[in-house]
Write a protein that holds these residues in place. Structure first.
Motif: not given
Length: 142
Positions: A65-72
């Motif tokens: 989801r968003g937060p994990r994608k954004n972090g990467l």
């Protein structure tokens, strides 16, 4: 003149760069400078989740989801040792998803000169391109 180019694949759920460039067997290494990208040639470095997570050996999807994608994506920009680049080419999923927003917001303060959107000529792809162009116009802080 040889230009130094970085190729950053932010299509987290459908990374295609490792396959397209023949890098499936390449491992990403950590150094004192950060993650070392995979080198296709001496002047072309690539980074993709497909180089970190073994996606070729499994039919399992990447479900992030968003937060994990954004972090990467932020890690790719901050923690990858790209060296001195003339160009950073960013591969994103079509449309105006989290990946596109995070990438633009992370790069907007770097003095980015512009964007080029490349697609296939099919009408469905052109619809995505028009949305992408409008997205870039809306987030341009100038």
């Amino acid at each position: 003149m040889d230009y130094q180019v970085g190729l950053m694949d932010t299509d987290i759920c459908g990374p295609s760069i490792p396959k397209m460039l023949g890098l499936e067997a390449h491992d990403i290494h950590q150094s004192n400078f950060g993650w070392s990208p995979a080198y296709v040639d001496e002047n072309l470095a690539a980074m993709s989740i497909g180089l970190i997570v073994s996606l070729e050996e499994s039919d399992e999807p990447t479900i992030w989801r968003g937060p994990r994608k954004n972090g990467l994506i932020k890690q790719f920009l901050k923690d990858v040792y790209w060296g001195e680049l003339d160009f950073l080419v960013v591969v994103t999923p079509p449309g105006t998803s989290d990946e596109n927003i995070t990438t633009i917001q992370s790069l907007v303060h770097t003095g980015i000169d512009g964007a080029i959107i490349v697609t296939t000529p099919q009408e469905v792809s052109m619809i995505d391109v028009r949305k992408g162009v409008n997205f870039l116009a809306k987030v341009d802080p100038r």
